[in-house]
Each structure stands twice: as C-alpha cells, then as structure tokens.
Motif scaffolding. Structure first.
Motif, PDB file in Angstrom:
ATOM      1  N   VAL A  31      52.468  72.400  49.277  1.00 55.00           N
ATOM      2  CA  VAL A  31      51.925  73.201  48.165  1.00 55.00           C
ATOM      3  C   VAL A  31      51.000  72.351  47.303  1.00 55.00           C
ATOM      4  O   VAL A  31      49.910  72.793  46.923  1.00 55.00           O
ATOM      5  CB  VAL A  31      53.072  73.815  47.332  1.00 55.00           C
ATOM      6  N   LEU A  32      51.393  71.126  46.988  1.00 52.46           N
ATOM      7  CA  LEU A  32      50.530  70.241  46.196  1.00 52.46           C
ATOM      8  C   LEU A  32      49.234  69.914  46.940  1.00 52.46           C
ATOM      9  O   LEU A  32      48.165  69.851  46.334  1.00 52.46           O
ATOM     10  CB  LEU A  32      51.274  68.960  45.831  1.00 52.46           C
ATOM     11  N   GLY A  33      49.313  69.709  48.235  1.00 55.26           N
ATOM     12  CA  GLY A  33      48.117  69.447  49.033  1.00 55.26           C
ATOM     13  C   GLY A  33      47.152  70.618  49.014  1.00 55.26           C
ATOM     14  O   GLY A  33      45.937  70.440  48.896  1.00 55.26           O
ATOM     15  N   ILE A  34      47.678  71.814  49.112  1.00 53.85           N
ATOM     16  CA  ILE A  34      46.832  73.017  49.061  1.00 53.85           C
ATOM     17  C   ILE A  34      46.181  73.137  47.691  1.00 53.85           C
ATOM     18  O   ILE A  34      44.980  73.416  47.589  1.00 53.85           O
ATOM     19  CB  ILE A  34      47.662  74.264  49.409  1.00 53.85           C
ATOM     20  N   CYS A  35      46.949  72.907  46.642  1.00 55.01           N
ATOM     21  CA  CYS A  35      46.393  72.996  45.278  1.00 55.01           C
ATOM     22  C   CYS A  35      45.325  71.933  45.057  1.00 55.01           C
ATOM     23  O   CYS A  35      44.258  72.216  44.506  1.00 55.01           O
ATOM     24  CB  CYS A  35      47.499  72.859  44.236  1.00 55.01           C
ATOM     25  N   TYR A  40      39.787  70.133  44.262  1.00 53.13           N
ATOM     26  CA  TYR A  40      38.868  69.017  44.469  1.00 53.13           C
ATOM     27  C   TYR A  40      38.196  68.993  45.838  1.00 53.13           C
ATOM     28  O   TYR A  40      37.414  68.090  46.109  1.00 53.13           O
ATOM     29  CB  TYR A  40      39.617  67.690  44.273  1.00 53.13           C
ATOM     30  N   GLY A  41      38.474  69.936  46.693  1.00 50.53           N
ATOM     31  CA  GLY A  41      37.935  69.908  48.049  1.00 50.53           C
ATOM     32  C   GLY A  41      36.426  69.922  48.112  1.00 50.53           C
ATOM     33  O   GLY A  41      35.804  69.124  48.818  1.00 50.53           O
ATOM     34  N   HIS A  42      35.797  70.817  47.363  1.00 50.49           N
ATOM     35  CA  HIS A  42      34.332  70.916  47.379  1.00 50.49           C
ATOM     36  C   HIS A  42      33.697  69.638  46.827  1.00 50.49           C
ATOM     37  O   HIS A  42      32.725  69.124  47.382  1.00 50.49           O
ATOM     38  CB  HIS A  42      33.886  72.146  46.578  1.00 50.49           C
ATOM     39  N   THR A  43      34.265  69.120  45.753  1.00 50.73           N
ATOM     40  CA  THR A  43      33.738  67.897  45.149  1.00 50.73           C
ATOM     41  C   THR A  43      33.834  66.725  46.118  1.00 50.73           C
ATOM     42  O   THR A  43      32.893  65.938  46.246  1.00 50.73           O
ATOM     43  CB  THR A  43      34.516  67.572  43.858  1.00 50.73           C
ATOM     44  N   MET A  44      34.938  66.626  46.805  1.00 54.85           N
ATOM     45  CA  MET A  44      35.102  65.530  47.768  1.00 54.85           C
ATOM     46  C   MET A  44      34.175  65.710  48.971  1.00 54.85           C
ATOM     47  O   MET A  44      33.662  64.730  49.516  1.00 54.85           O
ATOM     48  CB  MET A  44      36.555  65.408  48.192  1.00 54.85           C
TER      49      MET A  44
END
Length: 117
Positions: A31-35, A40-44
């Motif tokens: 759950v923390l990984g999904i959040c 931050y996925g797009h930024t990374m």
C-alpha cells in the motif's frame, strides 16, 4: 500404530501471530509503495530521463514507419503505405506533447528526485 507425520484433516494447526504480523507488514509495504508511486512516480520518471528516452524511441518509430511505407509503395501496396503514413501524425502529436512536458520539467527543481532515481 505410528503416524509417520501424516496429519489428519480434523486436527487444527494453531495459528501463529508472527505470520499474521508478517502478512500485515507485506500488505502495508504494498500500500505504501502504491501511494509513493502515485505521488512521486511522474516526478521520478521526469528526473530519470523518461521523456528523452520516449522521444528517441518515437522518433525512431517515425523513421521506421516512413521506411516501411516507402517499401510498401515500391511493392505496389498503396493501402499498406497509406495505413503506415496515417500513424505518423499520431506519433508526432505524442512527440509534441512530450516536448511540452519536458520543457515544463526544465523549470522545476528535480534535484532530489534525480538523486533518488
């Protein structure tokens, strides 16, 4: 008579709280990984050079479509040539969109994200 390790289905295995705690830990990590990825996925992706890689691949795709269309014309297959050429404007739109994203990212501070990725 000896049992030889065969367990009867009617016998209950006592549950271990450590197993439950481990399962809860795994679920919390997911759950923390999904959040984290949602926030931050797009930024990374921007910081790791995602747009540049995708632009390069799309530009190669356009050159490939043009070459295949030219080959289809040489073979006399006009329908296939038109089909391949119809893809090029769609790919060009995606290239334009990615360039806009890339220009927008140049103005932001991605220092932390670059170090993380």
């Amino acid at each position: 008579m000896r049992n030889f390790g065969i367990v009867n289905a009617s016998e209950k295995n006592p549950t271990n709280n450590a197993h439950r705690l481990g399962l809860l830990g795994i679920m919390a990590g997911v759950v923390l990984g999904i959040c984290f990825g949602a926030v931050y996925g797009h930024t990374m992706w921007l910081a790791s050079g995602g747009p540049e890689q995708k632009l390069e691949r799309l530009e190669k795709t356009i050159r490939q479509k043009e070459a295949f269309a030219q080959q289809a014309r040489a073979d006399g297959d006009r329908r296939e040539a038109r089909r391949l050429c119809a893809h090029i404007p769609l790919i060009q739109e995606e290239i334009d969109r990615l360039r806009a994203v890339q220009q927008g990212a140049e103005g932001t501070n991605l220092t932390v994200a670059r170090h993380v990725s």
